[in-house]
Every structure is written in C-alpha cells, then in structure tokens.
Write a protein that holds these residues in place. Structure first.
Motif, PDB file in Angstrom:
ATOM      1  N   THR A   1      -5.090  24.961  43.395  1.00 53.37           N
ATOM      2  CA  THR A   1      -5.216  24.385  44.474  1.00 53.37           C
ATOM      3  C   THR A   1      -6.708  24.474  45.099  1.00 53.37           C
ATOM      4  O   THR A   1      -7.224  23.415  45.748  1.00 53.37           O
ATOM      5  CB  THR A   1      -4.329  24.842  45.553  1.00 53.37           C
ATOM      6  OG1 THR A   1      -2.888  24.640  44.802  1.00 53.37           O
ATOM      7  CG2 THR A   1      -4.356  24.161  46.870  1.00 53.37           C
TER       8      THR A   1
ATOM      9  N   MET B   1      -9.217  22.280  43.171  1.00 54.53           N
ATOM     10  CA  MET B   1      -8.965  20.806  43.129  1.00 54.53           C
ATOM     11  C   MET B   1      -9.649  19.846  44.210  1.00 54.53           C
ATOM     12  O   MET B   1     -10.134  20.355  45.252  1.00 54.53           O
ATOM     13  CB  MET B   1      -7.499  20.529  43.365  1.00 54.53           C
ATOM     14  CG  MET B   1      -6.383  20.908  42.197  1.00 54.53           C
ATOM     15  SD  MET B   1      -4.664  20.202  42.573  1.00 54.53           S
ATOM     16  CE  MET B   1      -3.913  21.507  41.685  1.00 54.53           C
TER      17      MET B   1
ATOM     18  N   GLN C   1      -0.446  17.004  43.663  1.00 53.37           N
ATOM     19  CA  GLN C   1      -1.877  17.310  43.941  1.00 53.37           C
ATOM     20  C   GLN C   1      -2.884  16.789  42.933  1.00 53.37           C
ATOM     21  O   GLN C   1      -4.010  16.891  42.992  1.00 53.37           O
ATOM     22  CB  GLN C   1      -2.018  18.855  44.110  1.00 53.37           C
ATOM     23  CG  GLN C   1      -1.527  19.333  45.335  1.00 53.37           C
ATOM     24  CD  GLN C   1      -1.941  20.946  45.573  1.00 53.37           C
ATOM     25  OE1 GLN C   1      -2.224  21.615  44.886  1.00 53.37           O
ATOM     26  NE2 GLN C   1      -1.591  21.472  46.766  1.00 53.37           N
TER      27      GLN C   1
ATOM     28  N   GLU D   1       0.743  19.339  50.603  1.00 46.00           N
ATOM     29  CA  GLU D   1       1.267  20.088  49.202  1.00 46.00           C
ATOM     30  C   GLU D   1       0.875  21.279  49.341  1.00 46.00           C
ATOM     31  O   GLU D   1       1.416  22.163  48.859  1.00 46.00           O
ATOM     32  CB  GLU D   1       0.877  19.373  47.999  1.00 46.00           C
ATOM     33  CG  GLU D   1       1.285  17.787  47.814  1.00 46.00           C
ATOM     34  CD  GLU D   1       0.734  16.790  48.796  1.00 46.00           C
ATOM     35  OE1 GLU D   1      -0.540  17.242  49.167  1.00 46.00           O
ATOM     36  OE2 GLU D   1       0.961  15.653  48.510  1.00 46.00           O
ATOM     37  N   ALA D   2      -0.521  21.750  49.484  1.00 37.94           N
ATOM     38  CA  ALA D   2      -1.066  23.076  49.470  1.00 37.94           C
ATOM     39  C   ALA D   2      -0.402  24.077  50.708  1.00 37.94           C
ATOM     40  O   ALA D   2      -0.077  25.164  50.317  1.00 37.94           O
ATOM     41  CB  ALA D   2      -2.461  23.115  50.045  1.00 37.94           C
TER      42      ALA D   2
ATOM     43  N   SER E   1      -8.287  20.746  51.107  1.00 34.17           N
ATOM     44  CA  SER E   1      -7.685  21.921  50.580  1.00 34.17           C
ATOM     45  C   SER E   1      -6.529  22.353  51.431  1.00 34.17           C
ATOM     46  O   SER E   1      -5.816  23.276  50.932  1.00 34.17           O
ATOM     47  CB  SER E   1      -8.698  22.898  50.460  1.00 34.17           C
ATOM     48  OG  SER E   1      -9.311  23.146  51.926  1.00 34.17           O
TER      49      SER E   1
ATOM     50  N   LEU F   1       4.884  20.303  42.832  1.00 35.11           N
ATOM     51  CA  LEU F   1       3.768  20.167  44.053  1.00 35.11           C
ATOM     52  C   LEU F   1       2.280  20.086  43.337  1.00 35.11           C
ATOM     53  O   LEU F   1       1.260  19.382  43.789  1.00 35.11           O
ATOM     54  CB  LEU F   1       3.915  21.222  45.030  1.00 35.11           C
ATOM     55  CG  LEU F   1       5.073  20.949  46.062  1.00 35.11           C
ATOM     56  CD1 LEU F   1       4.929  22.181  46.807  1.00 35.11           C
ATOM     57  CD2 LEU F   1       4.731  19.742  46.826  1.00 35.11           C
ATOM     58  N   LEU F   2       2.118  20.889  42.508  1.00 36.15           N
ATOM     59  CA  LEU F   2       0.868  20.911  41.900  1.00 36.15           C
ATOM     60  C   LEU F   2       0.542  19.611  41.207  1.00 36.15           C
ATOM     61  O   LEU F   2      -0.712  19.286  41.030  1.00 36.15           O
ATOM     62  CB  LEU F   2       0.835  22.021  40.786  1.00 36.15           C
ATOM     63  CG  LEU F   2       0.799  23.584  41.401  1.00 36.15           C
ATOM     64  CD1 LEU F   2       0.936  24.608  40.256  1.00 36.15           C
ATOM     65  CD2 LEU F   2      -0.624  23.634  42.031  1.00 36.15           C
TER      66      LEU F   2
ATOM     67  N   GLY G   1      -4.177  20.403  52.511  1.00 33.70           N
ATOM     68  CA  GLY G   1      -3.290  19.342  52.552  1.00 33.70           C
ATOM     69  C   GLY G   1      -1.733  19.715  52.654  1.00 33.70           C
ATOM     70  O   GLY G   1      -1.371  20.772  52.735  1.00 33.70           O
TER      71      GLY G   1
END
Length: 164
Positions: free
Chosen positions: A69, A72, A32, A80-81, A76, A28-29, A78
């Motif tokens: 996260t 990025m 992102q 994925e987060a 912020s 996931l990171l 999103g």
C-alpha cells in the motif's frame, strides 16, 4: 458446582474466518492495483495462515500489505488503505486465538467478549489517528505547529511509559 455448557462451534470456524478476512485483504489489494503475481503470493500466505494459524503468515500478510500500500501509486490514505487496518487487525486476532486452540476444540461465543472489546477499543483509537492524518493539511506546515506536535508526541510517550 458444575456448569453444563451447550455444545459450541467448531474451532474450524476460526480458520474459515481467517480465510474470509485474508480473501478480503487480497481483494482490497487488487482494488488498489497490486500486480497479479503479488496477489498470488499474498493468497498463498493466506492459505498458509489458514492451515497453520501459529505460523508467522498473518504477520507477513500485515507487513506485505502495508509495504504494498505504501509503494502503490495514488492516494496513500484511500478508502481501501483505511479498510485494510481493521481487517488485518481482525485477521491477526483470529489467527492468535486459533493458534492456541486445538483444531478439534469447541468454541463458545462468550469467550470472544474480552478480545472483541479490546479490538474495538484499539480500532477506535487507530481510526481516530487516521482521521487526524486525513484532516491535516498536505502542504507546508508552520514550524510552531511542528514543534507543538513533537512536544505532544513526547508528552504522550511519557504518559505511556510504565511507572514503578
């Protein structure tokens, strides 16, 4: 009275689950847009956590993923987060259980009933807060709304204080 238990699962399955959750967090990171060098660092932290669940590796992964996260570019909050929240909590729960069990232990799935119930309760509360954060307007907020929010937060803090 004695109770016969069926042979349970090996405790190594907990470590494998920690590895799967850690790999999902690193994935996931990567989605992102985290840089390759930091992804390698996070992968090493996951490997350390799998090898030694009692180490602070999962806590480092939680803090590092949160910082990565937050800093990025882009939205912020999103998908994925938001998905990182239950994954990191699950990893922390699994590492905590694996830390107190010997690697040669046998596990019965019924032992996970109470931790799973607590995990789900916490996730419902946290994801409800995320939903509120997503629904709040991003622009300027009226001062009366800010004051109401501060009073509500203070009221929640007073309710949460332990009573004697």
């Amino acid at each position: 009275m004695t109770m016969e238990l069926e042979p349970g699962l090996s405790a190594w399955w907990l470590r494998a689950a920690i590895g799967v959750v850690g790999a999902a967090v690193v994935g996931l990171l990567a989605l992102q847009g985290l840089g390759f060098s930091l992804l390698i660092v996070f992968a090493v932290v996951v490997a350390v956590t799998v090898a030694m669940p009692s180490s602070p590796g999962m806590t480092v992964l939680i803090g590092g993923a949160a910082l990565a996260t937050a800093f990025m570019d882009g939205d912020s909050i999103g998908f994925e987060a938001v998905l990182l929240i239950p994954l990191l909590h699950l990893g922390h729960l699994l590492a905590g259980i694996a830390a107190v069990l010997p690697a040669t232990a046998r596990l019965h799935l019924s032992a996970f009933r109470q931790p799973l119930r607590r995990y789900l309760l916490i996730q419902v509360a946290v994801l409800a807060l995320v939903a509120v954060a997503v629904l709040l307007p991003a622009g300027r907020v009226d001062p009366i709304v800010e004051v109401a929010g501060l009073l509500a937060a203070a009221g929640i803090a007073l309710v949460a204080l332990p009573r004697r």
